[in-house]
Structure formats: structure tokens, C-alpha cells
Motif scaffolding. Structure first.
Motif, short mmCIF file in Angstrom:
data_model
loop_
_atom_site.label_atom_id
_atom_site.label_comp_id
_atom_site.label_asym_id
_atom_site.label_seq_id
_atom_site.Cartn_x
_atom_site.Cartn_y
_atom_site.Cartn_z
N ILE A 8 0.84 -1.21 0.00
CA ILE A 8 0.00 0.00 0.00
C ILE A 8 0.87 1.25 0.00
O ILE A 8 0.62 2.20 -0.75
N ARG A 50 -6.09 11.54 6.08
CA ARG A 50 -6.93 10.78 5.15
C ARG A 50 -6.25 9.51 4.65
O ARG A 50 -6.86 8.45 4.59
N VAL A 51 -4.99 9.66 4.25
CA VAL A 51 -4.28 8.51 3.69
C VAL A 51 -4.06 7.46 4.79
O VAL A 51 -4.30 6.27 4.59
N LYS A 53 -5.79 7.01 7.37
CA LYS A 53 -7.08 6.40 7.70
C LYS A 53 -7.47 5.34 6.68
O LYS A 53 -7.92 4.25 7.02
N ALA A 54 -7.28 5.69 5.39
CA ALA A 54 -7.61 4.75 4.34
C ALA A 54 -6.77 3.49 4.46
O ALA A 54 -7.26 2.36 4.33
N MET A 55 -5.47 3.70 4.75
CA MET A 55 -4.56 2.57 4.89
C MET A 55 -4.99 1.68 6.05
O MET A 55 -5.08 0.46 5.92
N THR A 57 -7.93 1.39 7.38
CA THR A 57 -9.19 0.70 7.08
C THR A 57 -8.92 -0.62 6.36
O THR A 57 -9.49 -1.66 6.70
N ILE A 58 -8.05 -0.55 5.36
CA ILE A 58 -7.76 -1.76 4.59
C ILE A 58 -7.01 -2.78 5.43
O ILE A 58 -7.35 -3.97 5.45
N TYR B 132 -1.30 -1.72 -8.87
CA TYR B 132 -1.45 -1.39 -7.45
C TYR B 132 -2.61 -2.18 -6.84
O TYR B 132 -2.47 -2.80 -5.79
N ILE B 136 -2.49 -5.28 -4.02
CA ILE B 136 -3.21 -5.23 -2.74
C ILE B 136 -4.15 -6.43 -2.63
O ILE B 136 -4.23 -7.09 -1.61
N THR B 175 -13.96 -0.05 2.89
CA THR B 175 -12.72 -0.51 2.25
C THR B 175 -12.65 -0.03 0.81
O THR B 175 -11.61 0.41 0.33
N SER B 178 -11.71 3.55 0.71
CA SER B 178 -10.29 3.71 1.04
C SER B 178 -9.43 3.34 -0.16
O SER B 178 -8.48 4.06 -0.50
N GLU B 181 -9.52 6.03 -2.69
CA GLU B 181 -8.70 7.17 -2.32
C GLU B 181 -7.23 6.91 -2.63
O GLU B 181 -6.54 7.74 -3.20
N LEU B 182 -6.77 5.71 -2.24
CA LEU B 182 -5.36 5.38 -2.44
C LEU B 182 -5.04 5.25 -3.93
O LEU B 182 -3.99 5.71 -4.39
N LEU B 185 -4.56 8.52 -5.47
CA LEU B 185 -3.24 9.08 -5.19
C LEU B 185 -2.20 8.51 -6.14
O LEU B 185 -1.35 9.24 -6.65
#
Lengths: 77, 272
Positions: A8, A50-51, A53-55, A57-58, B132, B136, B175, B178, B181-182, B185
Motif C-alpha cells: 500500500i 486521510r491517507v 485512515k484509508a490505509m 481501514t484496509i 497497485y 493489494i 474498504t 479507502s 482514495e489510495l 493518489l
């Protein structure tokens, strides 16, 4: 799990070689300590976390199906 | 090769100015409309027309043409991003949410207008996004992931499919959001201009929209019935927008959002 965090984080940072993760395990919890290059701190945390948090969560959702211990991700400075 | 981009109140006006500037007739040039003019409402959202006028000529080498084209595109990009910035500034007085939502809709409008122009240069970004996501997914023990990418102007729609879709969606799509969002990026690192990444797993977004619409109507009825305002749980902006939208036609209630950032939630208030 360590590998998941790496997959990630690494594409998001400028210095992927400097992404290090250490684990700290106690009977009912696991803490993953993530350290990155100082100039990449902002990238892994993000605006208002934010990042991060997203990380989390996963990672948490993956950890839940992986093992029963409480999981945490810490970002070290 | 002479080439010029020209702004004007209307497309016609921009073209005639450009032709005068180049000292050419309409038959001698190729005209490309980059942006239609718009009157806007009360001065908001008004936009000048923008055309690119190129002298017809084919001898020049491809490379040179490309570099000119690229420079022009970059220029336009700066201009269009400025336009968005101006629009959003003028709306700062409105509540925060309406700004973001309007911004989103302006982006969508623009996307339709510029659809011919943008292409080809997002392939690298998309490739990175796909690797990516597969990486994951592998870590999550998902090995049967299929990825479908669809580009639509500024929006990249990525739909995923797997037997373990539930793992990718998470509770209330947490999830999935998230991951979105990633991925956004990652795409931003490689994309040359602003793009929006939308992630979907097995039509989850559509199903979610349907259930949100049901929820919205049920909660609105309840608010009217009890005469008390109802606060919904925090939701991301796109989901709040769905609810605002579906309840916009009802005259017996009012909807608004309170709270900031990720804790922003929607309130349905009955009107007496």
C-alpha cells in the motif's frame, strides 16, 4: 500483513527503499510500526490523516480475517 | 504552421478575432472548439469560449506538431484549472458542501465538452493503478480479481470483480472508498492532468444508491410522521449527494449537512 502495508505504502512515497515496518506482538495485540523517509511523512498521513485512515481501514479489515488479535498501525516520526 | 488559441464571449467571436490575428480566411484554417461559451447565472459559472485555430499545412514534421500541440494542451490545462478555481472561489460563501458538489458537477460538465481532446496520456497512470490494485488484492488473498477500466474524460471508472467482493467492499463500502482514495493518489503521481478515479466492485455503487434512496424516503417519512428532525450517520460526500438529490423534490422536508470532513452527516428536518 507486513507485506500488505508495504504494497500500500511503497507506490505512494518518493523513497520506497526507506519504508520500514517492524512488528510488536503481545498476547492480544499486534502493532505494526511504519517508518518512512522524513519528507514522505506527509504522503503517508495525508490531509487530516486521510491517507493514514484509508490505509488503516484496509489493513484492519484484512487483519480481521487473518487473525483474531487486535491490530494497530503506528506511523513513527 | 501558425496556431493560435483565442478566448471570446462566444465561439463565433473567438474565431473571428483569431482569424484577424492570423490574417487568414476561414477556409484556410482548422478550427477546434476547446470550450463553448456560457452565460452562467447571475455571473456565476459564466465562461468564455475558447477555440484553437490552426493554419492548414501538412509539410511540417510530426514531432514539431506534437510539441506545439503539447504546449497548447498544457496551456489549456492551466486555463481550465484556473476557471475551476474562480468558480469555486465565488461560491465560498455558500456552505461548504454545496461548493464541493457544485465543483463536482462543473467538472462533469467540462468533461463532456473536452471529451475529444483528452486521451492517450492516462494509459501509464492506469497501468500503475491496475498493478497497485492487483498487488493489494493478492495480499488480501484475492487471486481471481478481474479489472475493467473505462475512461470517460476526466473520470476513470475501474470496476473490479471477484468472488470475495465482500472483502473489497467492507462495511458500508469503507474498504472500497479507502481503496479508491489510495488509487487516486497513485494515479495522480503519473497522470499529467487532474483525473478522478471511481472504483466499483460488482455494481456495489449502484446497489448502494438504490438502498440509499430507499433509506432516504423512509427517513423522510419518519421525520414527517414524528415531526422531529432525523440525523443520519456520517457518510462520504457522494452518498450525501444522492440523498439530497432524491429528497430535493419533497416539499414537506428540508435536508442539510452538518459536521466537518469525514464526520459530516445529513439531517432531514420536517417543515411545519
Amino acid at each position: 500483513m507486513k507485506q500488505l502495508i508495504e504494497t500500500i505504502v511503497k507506490p505512494l512515497v518518493d523513497y520506497p527503499e526507506e519504508v520500514h515496518i517492524t512488528t510488536e506482538e503481545s498476547p492480544n495485540r499486534i502493532v505494526y510500526k511504519l517508518s518512512v523517509h522524513p519528507s514522505d511523512m506527509g504522503k503517508v498521513i495525508g490531509k487530516q490523516g486521510r491517507v493514514a485512515k484509508a490505509m488503516r481501514t484496509i489493513v484492519y479489515s484484512a487483519a480481521g480475517s487473518h487473525h483474531k488479535k487486535k491490530t494497530y498501525v503506528d506511523i513513527l516520526d | 504552421m501558425k496556431q493560435i488559441t483565442q478566448m471570446g464571449a462566444t465561439v463565433e467571436e473567438a474565431i473571428s478575432i483569431a482569424l484577424k490575428e492570423l490574417d487568414l480566411t476561414r477556409e484556410q484554417v482548422d478550427i477546434e472548439i476547446l470550450q463553448e461559451g456560457k452565460k452562467g447565472f447571475l455571473g456565476f459559472g459564466s465562461r468564455k469560449a475558447n477555440v484553437r485555430v490552426t493554419e492548414k499545412q501538412l509539410e511540417k514534421s510530426d514531432q514539431e506538431q506534437q510539441s506545439v500541440q503539447q504546449a497548447m494542451e498544457e496551456l489549456n490545462e492551466i486555463e481550465s484549472s484556473e476557471a475551476v478555481a474562480i468558480i469555486s472561489k465565488s461560491e465560498v460563501e455558500n456552505i461548504q458542501e454545496s461548493t464541493t458538489e457544485n465543483l463536482q458537477s462543473t467538472l462533469e460538465v467540462e468533461e463532456n465538452e473536452l471529451i475529444d481532446e483528452k486521451r492517450n496520456d492516462n494509459t501509464v497512470a492506469i497501468e500503475h493503478a491496475v498493478t497497485y490494485l492487483t498487488d493489494i488484492a493478492k495480499q488480501l488473498d484475492i487471486n481471481d480479481l478481474t479489472i475493467d477500466v473505462e475512461e470517460k474524460g476526466k473520470i476513470i471508472n475501474i470496476s473490479l470483480e471477484s468472488k470475495k467482493a465482500a472483502l473489497l467492499i467492507g462495511k458500508r463500502g469503507q474498504t472500497l472508498n479507502s481503496l479508491q482514495e489510495l488509487t487516486q493518489l497513485v494515479v495522480h503521481q503519473y497522470a499529467k492532468r487532474f483525473v478522478l478515479v471511481k472504483l466499483d466492485v460488482e455494481n456495489y455503487r449502484k446497489r448502494r444508491q438504490e438502498s440509499l434512496e430507499q433509506l432516504a424516503n423512509r427517513m423522510a417519512d419518519k421525520a414527517v410522521y414524528t415531526g422531529k428532525k432525523i440525523e443520519l450517520e456520517p457518510m462520504p460526500s457522494n452518498e450525501r449527494k444522492i440523498i439530497h438529490h432524491i429528497l430535493a423534490n419533497r416539499i414537506d422536508i428540508e435536508t442539510y449537512s452538518v459536521g466537518s470532513d469525514t464526520k459530516r452527516y445529513l439531517v432531514i428536518e420536517p417543515i411545519r
